[in-house]
Design an enzyme around this catalytic site. Structure first.
Site, PDB file in Angstrom:
ATOM      1  N   SER A   1     -32.301  -4.843  15.144  1.00 26.12           N
ATOM      2  CA  SER A   1     -33.502  -4.785  14.301  1.00 26.12           C
ATOM      3  C   SER A   1     -33.571  -3.404  13.679  1.00 26.12           C
ATOM      4  O   SER A   1     -32.939  -2.459  14.168  1.00 26.12           O
ATOM      5  CB  SER A   1     -34.726  -5.001  15.203  1.00 26.12           C
ATOM      6  OG  SER A   1     -35.919  -4.732  14.511  1.00 26.12           O
TER       7      SER A   1
ATOM      8  N   TYR B   1     -40.223  -3.035  22.604  1.00 19.40           N
ATOM      9  CA  TYR B   1     -39.272  -3.708  21.707  1.00 19.40           C
ATOM     10  C   TYR B   1     -38.267  -2.702  21.142  1.00 19.40           C
ATOM     11  O   TYR B   1     -37.053  -2.946  21.153  1.00 19.40           O
ATOM     12  CB  TYR B   1     -40.072  -4.386  20.591  1.00 19.40           C
ATOM     13  CG  TYR B   1     -39.255  -5.252  19.663  1.00 19.40           C
ATOM     14  CD1 TYR B   1     -38.683  -6.449  20.100  1.00 19.40           C
ATOM     15  CD2 TYR B   1     -39.072  -4.893  18.333  1.00 19.40           C
ATOM     16  CE1 TYR B   1     -37.949  -7.251  19.235  1.00 19.40           C
ATOM     17  CE2 TYR B   1     -38.342  -5.694  17.466  1.00 19.40           C
ATOM     18  CZ  TYR B   1     -37.782  -6.866  17.924  1.00 19.40           C
ATOM     19  OH  TYR B   1     -37.052  -7.662  17.069  1.00 19.40           O
TER      20      TYR B   1
HETATM   21  N1  LIG Z   1     -38.641 -11.930  13.171  1.00 17.43           N
HETATM   22  C1  LIG Z   1     -38.473 -10.643  12.876  1.00 17.43           C
HETATM   23  O1  LIG Z   1     -39.247 -10.034  12.094  1.00 17.43           O
HETATM   24  C2  LIG Z   1     -37.274  -9.898  13.431  1.00 17.43           C
HETATM   25  C3  LIG Z   1     -36.944  -8.669  12.845  1.00 17.43           C
HETATM   26  C4  LIG Z   1     -35.820  -7.990  13.321  1.00 17.43           C
HETATM   27  C5  LIG Z   1     -35.062  -8.536  14.339  1.00 17.43           C
HETATM   28  N2  LIG Z   1     -35.414  -9.734  14.891  1.00 17.43           N
HETATM   29  C6  LIG Z   1     -34.580 -10.257  15.969  1.00 17.43           C
HETATM   30  O2  LIG Z   1     -33.979 -11.453  15.495  1.00 17.43           O
HETATM   31  C7  LIG Z   1     -33.737 -12.326  16.615  1.00 17.43           C
HETATM   32  C8  LIG Z   1     -34.339 -13.687  16.319  1.00 17.43           C
HETATM   33  O3  LIG Z   1     -35.730 -13.513  16.160  1.00 17.43           O
HETATM   34  P1  LIG Z   1     -36.650 -14.653  15.517  1.00 17.43           P
HETATM   35  O4  LIG Z   1     -37.714 -13.968  14.775  1.00 17.43           O
HETATM   36  O5  LIG Z   1     -35.770 -15.646  14.881  1.00 17.43           O
HETATM   37  O6  LIG Z   1     -37.316 -15.202  16.863  1.00 17.43           O
HETATM   38  P2  LIG Z   1     -37.757 -16.685  17.333  1.00 17.43           P
HETATM   39  O7  LIG Z   1     -37.987 -17.566  16.179  1.00 17.43           O
HETATM   40  O8  LIG Z   1     -38.850 -16.459  18.319  1.00 17.43           O
HETATM   41  O9  LIG Z   1     -36.448 -17.200  18.104  1.00 17.43           O
HETATM   42  C9  LIG Z   1     -36.073 -16.639  19.342  1.00 17.43           C
HETATM   43  C10 LIG Z   1     -35.063 -17.553  19.978  1.00 17.43           C
HETATM   44  O10 LIG Z   1     -34.601 -16.967  21.198  1.00 17.43           O
HETATM   45  C11 LIG Z   1     -34.693 -17.957  22.245  1.00 17.43           C
HETATM   46  N3  LIG Z   1     -34.859 -17.238  23.519  1.00 17.43           N
HETATM   47  C12 LIG Z   1     -35.839 -16.362  23.864  1.00 17.43           C
HETATM   48  N4  LIG Z   1     -35.658 -15.938  25.126  1.00 17.43           N
HETATM   49  C13 LIG Z   1     -34.525 -16.541  25.584  1.00 17.43           C
HETATM   50  C14 LIG Z   1     -33.819 -16.518  26.814  1.00 17.43           C
HETATM   51  N5  LIG Z   1     -34.244 -15.769  27.871  1.00 17.43           N
HETATM   52  N6  LIG Z   1     -32.690 -17.257  26.946  1.00 17.43           N
HETATM   53  C15 LIG Z   1     -32.258 -18.022  25.912  1.00 17.43           C
HETATM   54  N7  LIG Z   1     -32.885 -18.097  24.725  1.00 17.43           N
HETATM   55  C16 LIG Z   1     -34.007 -17.370  24.566  1.00 17.43           C
HETATM   56  C17 LIG Z   1     -35.899 -18.814  21.842  1.00 17.43           C
HETATM   57  O11 LIG Z   1     -35.912 -20.109  22.428  1.00 17.43           O
HETATM   58  P3  LIG Z   1     -36.647 -20.391  23.856  1.00 17.43           P
HETATM   59  O12 LIG Z   1     -37.957 -19.679  23.821  1.00 17.43           O
HETATM   60  O13 LIG Z   1     -36.745 -21.891  23.913  1.00 17.43           O
HETATM   61  O14 LIG Z   1     -35.722 -19.853  24.888  1.00 17.43           O
HETATM   62  C18 LIG Z   1     -35.625 -18.934  20.341  1.00 17.43           C
HETATM   63  O15 LIG Z   1     -34.626 -19.901  20.106  1.00 17.43           O
HETATM   64  C19 LIG Z   1     -34.360 -11.647  17.834  1.00 17.43           C
HETATM   65  O16 LIG Z   1     -33.355 -10.971  18.552  1.00 17.43           O
HETATM   66  C20 LIG Z   1     -35.331 -10.659  17.208  1.00 17.43           C
HETATM   67  O17 LIG Z   1     -35.595  -9.564  18.056  1.00 17.43           O
HETATM   68  C21 LIG Z   1     -36.505 -10.428  14.453  1.00 17.43           C
END
Ligand SMILES: NC(=O)c1ccc[n+]([C@@H]2O[C@H](COP(=O)([O-])OP(=O)(O)OC[C@H]3O[C@@H](n4cnc5c(N)ncnc54)[C@H](OP(=O)(O)O)[C@@H]3O)[C@@H](O)[C@H]2O)c1
Length: 269
Positions: free
Chosen positions: A141, A154
């Site tokens: 990120s 985070y």
């Molecule tokens: N959204 C943003 O603004 C943003 C910005 C920068 C970086 N990111 C990064 O991008 C990545 C994806 O984020 P997103 O926004 O797409 O989040 P999201 O929609 O909440 O998706 C997160 C995914 O991770 C899975 N997950 C969480 N804990 C887990 C565990 N212990 N074991 C296996 N699976 C797990 C969740 O499914 P379950 O809950 O069913 O396990 C879900 O499929 C993350 O690493 C996040 O930190 C996000």
């Protein structure tokens, strides 16, 4: 490039992981989606199969913090499909709040999933990535490159995974594994929808100094970076500018951040 590739996506049931899955399925990749919630996984797989007839998508319900289960899962995938060509570590969680109000458990939980979960999945897939001379894609990120108000757990976890990935690159590239470190700014996803229910106003203003992107643009930029064999993939012009400023003019970045936070506090007073 991705046709017939065996690609494992942790966090593949939602947000960026699922959006990458949509694009990779369209290119004919064979996908294995990993997350904990079985129903969400099944819905995601069904969507990918119905949009891209003939696409192979399977799901593994798994907590990536469980080392034994993750090892067994990666071995099972390699046994069934013959290899693993790419691991995308997108699973992640977020907790936001004032440092003094967060519980120790918030810090432990975030580090457990974002850092140790990614570490465990990477170690489990490593023998298979070595065998295929494949790719490792770690989703960090902008919060892994700079500090942000309210993101003490985070940012710490994402900085840790930047250090891990920077170091791993030196070890894995000589083994023929391409390593990619992806640093997006904020984008629309279920993670951010949930954050909007409780985030501090200072965090919203500070994080959104870089305008919120769509998940589609982040997925496109990620795949473009992979295709170009780029190690550091900072997605979007505004985020690249912020990363550049933070690296070369960190004092200036702090002045802007402090001013943004003061402005929010003045309007609340
Ligand atoms: N959204 C943003 O603004 C943003 C910005 C920068 C970086 N990111 C990064 O991008 C990545 C994806 O984020 P997103 O926004 O797409 O989040 P999201 O929609 O909440 O998706 C997160 C995914 O991770 C899975 N997950 C969480 N804990 C887990 C565990 N212990 N074991 C296996 N699976 C797990 C969740 O499914 P379950 O809950 O069913 O396990 C879900 O499929 C993350 O690493 C996040 O930190 C996000």
């Amino acid at each position: 490039m991705f046709s017939e590739q065996i690609i494992v996506i942790t966090g593949g049931s939602s947000g960026l992981g699922l959006e990458l899955g949509r694009r990779l399925a369209a290119e004919g990749a064979r996908l294995i989606l990993i997350a904990r919630d079985r129903q969400k996984l099944d819905r995601a797989a069904q969507e990918l199969r119905s949009c891209h007839g003939g696409t192979h998508v399977s799901v593994e319900s798994l907590d990536v913090c469980d080392e034994a289960a993750t090892n067994a899962c990666m071995q099972h995938i390699a046994d069934v499909h013959g290899r693993i060509d790419m691991l995308i570590n997108s699973a992640g969680i977020l907790r936001e709040g004032y440092f003094e109000k967060l519980a120790l458990m918030d810090f432990r939980d975030v580090m457990e999933v974002n850092y140790f979960g990614l570490l465990i999945a990477t170690r489990a897939a490593l023998p298979h990535l070595k065998a295929s001379r494949g790719r490792l894609v770690n989703i960090s990120s902008m919060a892994g490159l700079a500090g942000a108000f309210g993101y003490t757990p985070y940012c710490a976890s994402k900085h840790a995974l930047v250090g891990l990935t920077e170091s791993l690159r030196y070890e894995l590239e000589p083994e023929g594994i391409k390593v990619h470190l992806v640093c997006p700014g904020e984008f629309d996803s279920p993670m951010v929808d949930e954050l909007e229910c409780y985030r501090t106003p200072e965090n919203r203003a500070h994080a959104q100094t870089i305008p919120k992107a769509t998940v589609a643009t982040i997925a496109d930029a990620t795949l473009d970076g992979i295709r170009a064999d780029r190690f550091l993939i900072v997605t979007g012009r505004a985020t690249r500018l912020a990363a550049f400023a933070n690296r070369h003019f960190p004092a200036l970045t702090r002045v802007f951040g402090d001013r943004t936070i003061r402005r929010v506090r003045r309007t609340r007073a």
